[in-house]
Write a protein that holds these residues in place. Structure first.
Motif, PDB file in Angstrom:
ATOM      1  N   LEU A   1      32.853  16.220  33.264  1.00 32.78           N
ATOM      2  CA  LEU A   1      33.549  15.057  32.709  1.00 32.78           C
ATOM      3  C   LEU A   1      33.265  14.826  31.230  1.00 32.78           C
ATOM      4  O   LEU A   1      34.186  14.521  30.466  1.00 32.78           O
ATOM      5  N   TRP A   2      31.998  14.920  30.807  1.00 27.00           N
ATOM      6  CA  TRP A   2      31.700  14.697  29.387  1.00 27.00           C
ATOM      7  C   TRP A   2      32.147  15.905  28.562  1.00 27.00           C
ATOM      8  O   TRP A   2      32.894  15.768  27.587  1.00 27.00           O
ATOM      9  N   PHE A   3      31.700  17.099  28.948  1.00 27.86           N
ATOM     10  CA  PHE A   3      32.050  18.302  28.186  1.00 27.86           C
ATOM     11  C   PHE A   3      33.368  18.921  28.647  1.00 27.86           C
ATOM     12  O   PHE A   3      33.784  19.953  28.125  1.00 27.86           O
ATOM     13  N   GLN A   4      33.987  18.309  29.652  1.00 30.26           N
ATOM     14  CA  GLN A   4      35.328  18.691  30.123  1.00 30.26           C
ATOM     15  C   GLN A   4      35.412  20.156  30.544  1.00 30.26           C
ATOM     16  O   GLN A   4      36.373  20.869  30.245  1.00 30.26           O
ATOM     17  N   ASP A   5      34.380  20.594  31.264  1.00 27.10           N
ATOM     18  CA  ASP A   5      34.376  21.974  31.769  1.00 27.10           C
ATOM     19  C   ASP A   5      35.470  22.214  32.796  1.00 27.10           C
ATOM     20  O   ASP A   5      35.826  23.370  33.064  1.00 27.10           O
ATOM     21  N   TYR A   6      36.002  21.143  33.363  1.00 26.78           N
ATOM     22  CA  TYR A   6      37.064  21.312  34.368  1.00 26.78           C
ATOM     23  C   TYR A   6      38.290  22.004  33.775  1.00 26.78           C
ATOM     24  O   TYR A   6      39.070  22.632  34.500  1.00 26.78           O
ATOM     25  N   LYS A   7      38.455  21.909  32.465  1.00 27.22           N
ATOM     26  CA  LYS A   7      39.598  22.549  31.820  1.00 27.22           C
ATOM     27  C   LYS A   7      39.470  24.080  31.814  1.00 27.22           C
ATOM     28  O   LYS A   7      40.467  24.782  31.651  1.00 27.22           O
ATOM     29  N   ASP A   8      38.256  24.581  31.970  1.00 25.49           N
ATOM     30  CA  ASP A   8      38.018  26.021  31.888  1.00 25.49           C
ATOM     31  C   ASP A   8      37.964  26.701  33.255  1.00 25.49           C
ATOM     32  O   ASP A   8      37.714  27.907  33.337  1.00 25.49           O
ATOM     33  N   PHE A   9      38.158  25.936  34.315  1.00 25.02           N
ATOM     34  CA  PHE A   9      38.153  26.511  35.655  1.00 25.02           C
ATOM     35  C   PHE A   9      39.434  27.308  35.916  1.00 25.02           C
ATOM     36  O   PHE A   9      40.510  26.951  35.436  1.00 25.02           O
ATOM     37  N   VAL A  10      39.292  28.378  36.678  1.00 25.11           N
ATOM     38  CA  VAL A  10      40.454  29.076  37.240  1.00 25.11           C
ATOM     39  C   VAL A  10      40.503  28.724  38.727  1.00 25.11           C
ATOM     40  O   VAL A  10      39.531  28.208  39.297  1.00 25.11           O
ATOM     41  N   ILE A  11      41.630  28.998  39.377  1.00 20.87           N
ATOM     42  CA  ILE A  11      41.810  28.568  40.766  1.00 20.87           C
ATOM     43  C   ILE A  11      40.732  29.139  41.687  1.00 20.87           C
ATOM     44  O   ILE A  11      40.101  28.423  42.466  1.00 20.87           O
ATOM     45  N   TRP A  12      40.502  30.458  41.600  1.00 22.63           N
ATOM     46  CA  TRP A  12      39.499  31.064  42.482  1.00 22.63           C
ATOM     47  C   TRP A  12      38.107  30.532  42.165  1.00 22.63           C
ATOM     48  O   TRP A  12      37.251  30.412  43.053  1.00 22.63           O
ATOM     49  N   GLY A  13      37.873  30.177  40.894  1.00 24.97           N
ATOM     50  CA  GLY A  13      36.582  29.617  40.508  1.00 24.97           C
ATOM     51  C   GLY A  13      36.340  28.252  41.123  1.00 24.97           C
ATOM     52  O   GLY A  13      35.222  27.933  41.535  1.00 24.97           O
ATOM     53  N   VAL A  14      37.394  27.441  41.175  1.00 25.22           N
ATOM     54  CA  VAL A  14      37.286  26.118  41.799  1.00 25.22           C
ATOM     55  C   VAL A  14      36.918  26.249  43.271  1.00 25.22           C
ATOM     56  O   VAL A  14      36.041  25.534  43.784  1.00 25.22           O
ATOM     57  N   VAL A  15      37.584  27.173  43.957  1.00 25.50           N
ATOM     58  CA  VAL A  15      37.322  27.377  45.389  1.00 25.50           C
ATOM     59  C   VAL A  15      35.875  27.798  45.619  1.00 25.50           C
ATOM     60  O   VAL A  15      35.165  27.241  46.464  1.00 25.50           O
ATOM     61  N   LEU A  16      35.414  28.806  44.853  1.00 26.91           N
ATOM     62  CA  LEU A  16      34.034  29.281  45.010  1.00 26.91           C
ATOM     63  C   LEU A  16      33.030  28.182  44.665  1.00 26.91           C
ATOM     64  O   LEU A  16      32.013  28.022  45.360  1.00 26.91           O
ATOM     65  N   PHE A  17      33.310  27.437  43.602  1.00 23.53           N
ATOM     66  CA  PHE A  17      32.374  26.405  43.157  1.00 23.53           C
ATOM     67  C   PHE A  17      32.238  25.304  44.199  1.00 23.53           C
ATOM     68  O   PHE A  17      31.129  24.876  44.524  1.00 23.53           O
TER      69      PHE A  17
END
Length: 299
Positions: free
Chosen positions: A229-245
């Motif tokens: 949220l602060w460093f906005q890392d959510y913008k750098d996620f890819v779909i498969w990365g979100v699932v694994l994370f």
């Protein structure tokens, strides 16, 4: 403070310092899940130092699940590592996600503190608390320490990013003439001291298993939220990365809770066994002469 207690304290302090230095090289979102490594190593040292029993069907399986969850989270997390100068970091702080993180963290700290004080007052007035309220009180100790710890990790990343960003712009002059750096660094020291204070307080008041379990999970959660949220890392996620994370986070956190549950259950069983042995020993002492004991048992 004995040598073992003091060495444990300083190892705890040094672990936080080494974790902070790692933030120079990777994002908070990627490093935060590694906080749960503490539970993988904890039951090894608990066995070698405190002679606690290891049950491989429970501890081993839960430990493997924690390792697998952390690895999945690290593989799926964004690999970016950026530095920011003062103006760039202020720009991120005016984003709605920063206010969401700040309000969520502050709300959790204030809420847990108020609940803790209310329960402590009730315990002082009534002499004891019910099982549910006592559990809630124990959770507040680890939760408060974890919330400050997660905030501290986020502020550490902010401090190191500012140092790197300002150094790239104006070398040492830029670093030492940045007002925001001094403000963030001061908050960093304060949150670190609060985390240590609350951790020690929690270890004195209730079970170490409960305190460290709740602290680890809470600290990891707020550190991850700081990165997202602060460093906005959510913008750098890819779909498969979100699932694994997400899968990794759920697996690792739930495994820590399960591991703590089994260890707490064994600790309670051991305490009950010691209490029973003590009662039997006292009964035998009251019987007196061995002949009297034989007569008593024959009756």
């Amino acid at each position: 403070m004995c040598i073992r207690d003091s060495s444990g304290f300083w190892l705890f302090v040094l672990s936080g310092i080494f974790m902070s230095f790692a933030l120079f090289f990777a994002s908070t979102t990627m490093l935060a899940p590694m906080l749960l490594w503490v539970f993988v190593s904890n039951f090894w040292f608990a066995n070698s130092i405190n002679d606690e029993q290891i049950v491989w069907q429970h501890d081993g399986l839960a430990g493997v699940c924690v390792v697998l969850g952390v690895l999945l989270s690290c593989v799926g997390a964004p690999k970016n590592d950026e530095s920011y100068d003062q103006s760039e970091l202020l720009g991120k702080m005016w984003h709605v996600t920063f206010f969401l993180w700040a309000s969520m963290t502050l709300g959790a700290i204030v809420g847990a503190y108020l609940v803790q004080q209310q329960l402590l007052q009730e315990e002082e007035e009534n002499g004891r608390l019910g099982d549910t309220k006592k559990t809630m009180l124990n959770l507040t100790y680890g939760g408060l320490a974890g919330a400050f710890g997660g905030t501290n990790i986020t502020l550490s990343k902010c401090t190191f990013s500012l140092i790197a960003g300002e150094y790239d712009n104006d070398k040492l002059q830029g670093v030492f003439t940045t007002p925001m750096l001094y403000i963030v660094a001061s908050l960093l020291v304060c949150t670190y001291l609060m985390q240590i204070k609350l951790t020690m307080q929690g270890l004195e008041e209730c079970s170490a298993i409960i305190v460290m379990c709740v602290q680890s999970v809470t600290e990891e959660f707020f550190a991850v939220m700081g990165g997202l949220l602060w460093f906005q890392d959510y913008k750098d996620f890819v779909i498969w990365g979100v699932v694994l994370f997400v899968i990794g986070q759920v697996l690792a956190m739930s495994s820590v809770v399960v591991l703590s549950y089994f260890r707490l259950e064994r600790a309670e069983d051991a305490a009950n066994l010691r209490a029973s042995d003590r009662v039997l020993s006292e009964s035998d002492e009251k019987l007196g002469d061995p002949k009297d004991k034989a007569w008593f048992h024959s009756e």
